[in-house]
Scaffold this motif. Structure first.
Motif, PDB file in Angstrom:
ATOM      1  N   LEU A  26       0.819  -1.212   0.000  1.00 18.73           N
ATOM      2  CA  LEU A  26       0.000   0.000   0.000  1.00 18.73           C
ATOM      3  C   LEU A  26       0.850   1.258   0.000  1.00 18.73           C
ATOM      4  CD1 LEU A  26      -3.042  -0.593   2.406  1.00 18.73           C
ATOM      5  CD2 LEU A  26      -3.012  -0.489  -0.088  1.00 18.73           C
ATOM      6  N   ILE A  27       2.005   1.198   0.652  1.00 17.69           N
ATOM      7  CA  ILE A  27       2.851   2.391   0.759  1.00 17.69           C
ATOM      8  C   ILE A  27       3.220   2.935  -0.621  1.00 17.69           C
ATOM      9  CG2 ILE A  27       5.189   3.144   1.385  1.00 17.69           C
ATOM     10  CD1 ILE A  27       4.900   1.519   3.947  1.00 17.69           C
ATOM     11  N   TRP A  28       3.464   2.029  -1.575  1.00 22.44           N
ATOM     12  CA  TRP A  28       3.826   2.527  -2.908  1.00 22.44           C
ATOM     13  C   TRP A  28       2.643   2.509  -3.872  1.00 22.44           C
ATOM     14  CZ3 TRP A  28       3.410   0.141  -7.593  1.00 22.44           C
ATOM     15  CH2 TRP A  28       3.239  -1.234  -7.616  1.00 22.44           C
ATOM     16  N   ALA A  29       1.720   1.554  -3.709  1.00 21.63           N
ATOM     17  CA  ALA A  29       0.634   1.425  -4.677  1.00 21.63           C
ATOM     18  C   ALA A  29      -0.472   2.460  -4.462  1.00 21.63           C
ATOM     19  CB  ALA A  29       0.043   0.017  -4.621  1.00 21.63           C
ATOM     20  N   LEU A  30      -0.715   2.874  -3.210  1.00 25.02           N
ATOM     21  CA  LEU A  30      -1.799   3.825  -2.964  1.00 25.02           C
ATOM     22  C   LEU A  30      -1.497   5.212  -3.538  1.00 25.02           C
ATOM     23  CD1 LEU A  30      -4.591   4.095  -1.724  1.00 25.02           C
ATOM     24  CD2 LEU A  30      -3.514   4.681   0.456  1.00 25.02           C
ATOM     25  N   PRO A  31      -0.308   5.799  -3.305  1.00 28.04           N
ATOM     26  CA  PRO A  31      -0.016   7.093  -3.953  1.00 28.04           C
ATOM     27  C   PRO A  31      -0.025   7.002  -5.474  1.00 28.04           C
ATOM     28  CG  PRO A  31       1.520   6.682  -2.165  1.00 28.04           C
ATOM     29  CD  PRO A  31       0.769   5.409  -2.373  1.00 28.04           C
ATOM     30  N   LEU A  32       0.565   5.932  -6.023  1.00 26.26           N
ATOM     31  CA  LEU A  32       0.559   5.764  -7.476  1.00 26.26           C
ATOM     32  C   LEU A  32      -0.861   5.563  -7.982  1.00 26.26           C
ATOM     33  CD1 LEU A  32       2.022   5.398 -10.165  1.00 26.26           C
ATOM     34  CD2 LEU A  32       2.302   2.963  -9.610  1.00 26.26           C
ATOM     35  N   GLY A  33      -1.666   4.807  -7.237  1.00 31.46           N
ATOM     36  CA  GLY A  33      -3.059   4.594  -7.628  1.00 31.46           C
ATOM     37  C   GLY A  33      -3.856   5.883  -7.631  1.00 31.46           C
ATOM     38  N   TYR A  34      -3.584   6.748  -6.650  1.00 23.26           N
ATOM     39  CA  TYR A  34      -4.294   8.031  -6.624  1.00 23.26           C
ATOM     40  C   TYR A  34      -3.878   8.892  -7.812  1.00 23.26           C
ATOM     41  CZ  TYR A  34      -6.752  12.025  -4.750  1.00 23.26           C
ATOM     42  OH  TYR A  34      -7.646  13.067  -4.595  1.00 23.26           O
ATOM     43  N   LEU A  35      -2.599   8.920  -8.107  1.00 23.24           N
ATOM     44  CA  LEU A  35      -2.117   9.704  -9.255  1.00 23.24           C
ATOM     45  C   LEU A  35      -2.743   9.210 -10.555  1.00 23.24           C
ATOM     46  CD1 LEU A  35      -0.227  11.811 -10.500  1.00 23.24           C
ATOM     47  CD2 LEU A  35       1.558  10.051 -10.543  1.00 23.24           C
ATOM     48  N   LEU A  36      -2.757   7.894 -10.746  1.00 20.22           N
ATOM     49  CA  LEU A  36      -3.347   7.334 -11.958  1.00 20.22           C
ATOM     50  C   LEU A  36      -4.848   7.588 -12.003  1.00 20.22           C
ATOM     51  CD1 LEU A  36      -1.434   3.933 -12.062  1.00 20.22           C
ATOM     52  CD2 LEU A  36      -1.183   5.829 -13.674  1.00 20.22           C
ATOM     53  N   GLY A  37      -5.523   7.422 -10.872  1.00 19.66           N
ATOM     54  CA  GLY A  37      -6.960   7.685 -10.831  1.00 19.66           C
ATOM     55  C   GLY A  37      -7.281   9.136 -11.138  1.00 19.66           C
TER      56      GLY A  37
ATOM     57  N   PRO B 289     -11.829   2.601  -7.568  1.00 14.19           N
ATOM     58  CA  PRO B 289     -12.706   3.415  -6.716  1.00 14.19           C
ATOM     59  C   PRO B 289     -12.258   4.866  -6.598  1.00 14.19           C
ATOM     60  CG  PRO B 289     -11.453   1.859  -5.395  1.00 14.19           C
ATOM     61  CD  PRO B 289     -11.231   1.488  -6.814  1.00 14.19           C
ATOM     62  N   ILE B 290     -10.942   5.106  -6.651  1.00  8.98           N
ATOM     63  CA  ILE B 290     -10.458   6.484  -6.591  1.00  8.98           C
ATOM     64  C   ILE B 290     -10.882   7.238  -7.846  1.00  8.98           C
ATOM     65  CG2 ILE B 290      -8.381   7.921  -6.606  1.00  8.98           C
ATOM     66  CD1 ILE B 290      -7.031   5.803  -4.860  1.00  8.98           C
ATOM     67  N   ARG B 291     -10.749   6.603  -8.989  1.00 10.95           N
ATOM     68  CA  ARG B 291     -11.158   7.240 -10.242  1.00 10.95           C
ATOM     69  C   ARG B 291     -12.651   7.553 -10.234  1.00 10.95           C
ATOM     70  NH1 ARG B 291     -10.487   4.689 -16.383  1.00 10.95           N
ATOM     71  NH2 ARG B 291     -11.562   6.403 -17.487  1.00 10.95           N
ATOM     72  N   LEU B 292     -13.463   6.609  -9.779  1.00 13.51           N
ATOM     73  CA  LEU B 292     -14.913   6.826  -9.742  1.00 13.51           C
ATOM     74  C   LEU B 292     -15.288   7.951  -8.788  1.00 13.51           C
ATOM     75  CD1 LEU B 292     -16.217   3.133  -9.791  1.00 13.51           C
ATOM     76  CD2 LEU B 292     -16.255   4.796 -11.658  1.00 13.51           C
ATOM     77  N   SER B 293     -14.618   8.026  -7.639  1.00 13.99           N
ATOM     78  CA  SER B 293     -14.931   9.088  -6.681  1.00 13.99           C
ATOM     79  C   SER B 293     -14.550  10.455  -7.232  1.00 13.99           C
ATOM     80  CB  SER B 293     -14.221   8.829  -5.352  1.00 13.99           C
ATOM     81  OG  SER B 293     -12.811   8.912  -5.514  1.00 13.99           O
TER      82      SER B 293
END
Length: 233
Positions: A20-31, A107-111
């Protein structure tokens, strides 16, 4: 046996948290990019983000091994500065995070897509710049998606098997997470009791994560919407 189970649980939690430490920030950026911008190749980027969700996990692990293994281009460069990912706990976190990334981004993209553009325009008219609008509007309203993505990503990382065993192997005390330990116990004639214990631990951890996310969302919703829960006598 209890000590072994505790060690496996602690390692699994570390791997999932590391993912999560690396995937969550990257996931938010991509979303954020996929939700807010139109550009050539957007469909391709979206497809690549979702690819680990539909690819066989073993294939994902092989790609990581080819890229981040000791003889892979990225792994070779990292080796020059003393960093090794293959067959380590850090590599397990990399594999788990990559497989969980689509579940974090979605879910980040949808929100973010659900944020009313009129609110953005109102803040722009009021003189607020892009960064200020992001802090005041997009970030708070996307927090439920962040929580949902984090819980899904954590649960996926906790149960990840194929990519992890391919890229990080199944090394007791180093990369052996709950799912890998269950697999190993199933190969033993006397492993039935351990399998049951590990399965119960997995269910308990997943349930705690889901209930915790539900409680967090209940606390966040009144704060985000400005509505307070009715006072009960």
């Amino acid at each position: 046996m209890s000590g072994d189970v505790l060690g496996i649980l602690v390692l699994s939690l570390k791997v999932s948290a590391g993912a999560l430490i690396w995937a969550l920030p990257l996931g938010y950026l991509l979303g954020f990019v996929l939700a807010r911008f139109e550009f050539r190749g957007k469909s391709l980027v979206s497809a690549l983000v979702m690819l680990p969700l539909v690819m066989p996990p073993v294939a994902t692990g092989l790609l990581l091994l080819y890229g981040f293994g000791p003889k892979g281009p990225i792994g070779w460069l990292l080796g020059l500065i003393g960093i090794r990912l293959a067959f380590t706990a850090a590599g397990a976190a990399l594999a788990a995070g990559l497989v969980a990334l689509p579940l974090i981004v979605r879910p980040i993209r949808l929100s973010l897509e659900a944020v009313d553009p009129a609110l953005e325009e109102a803040l722009a008219v009021a003189g607020h710049g892009p960064f200020r609008r992001f802090i005041m509007l997009a970030l708070p309203l996307s927090l439920p998606g962040v929580v949902a993505g984090a819980v899904l990503g954590f649960a996926k990382g906790l149960g990840e098997f194929g990519a992890t065993i391919t890229f990080a192997a199944n090394i007791p005390g180093e990369t052996q997470t709950l799912s890998l330990a269950i697999h190993s116990a199933l190969q033993r004639v006397d492993g039935g009791g351990l399998v049951l214990i590990l399965c119960l631990v997995s269910v308990a951890v997943s349930l705690i994560a889901v209930l915790g996310s539900e409680a967090l969302l209940r606390v966040m919703t009144p704060w985000l919407t400005g509505r307070q829960e009715p006072i009960r006598a």
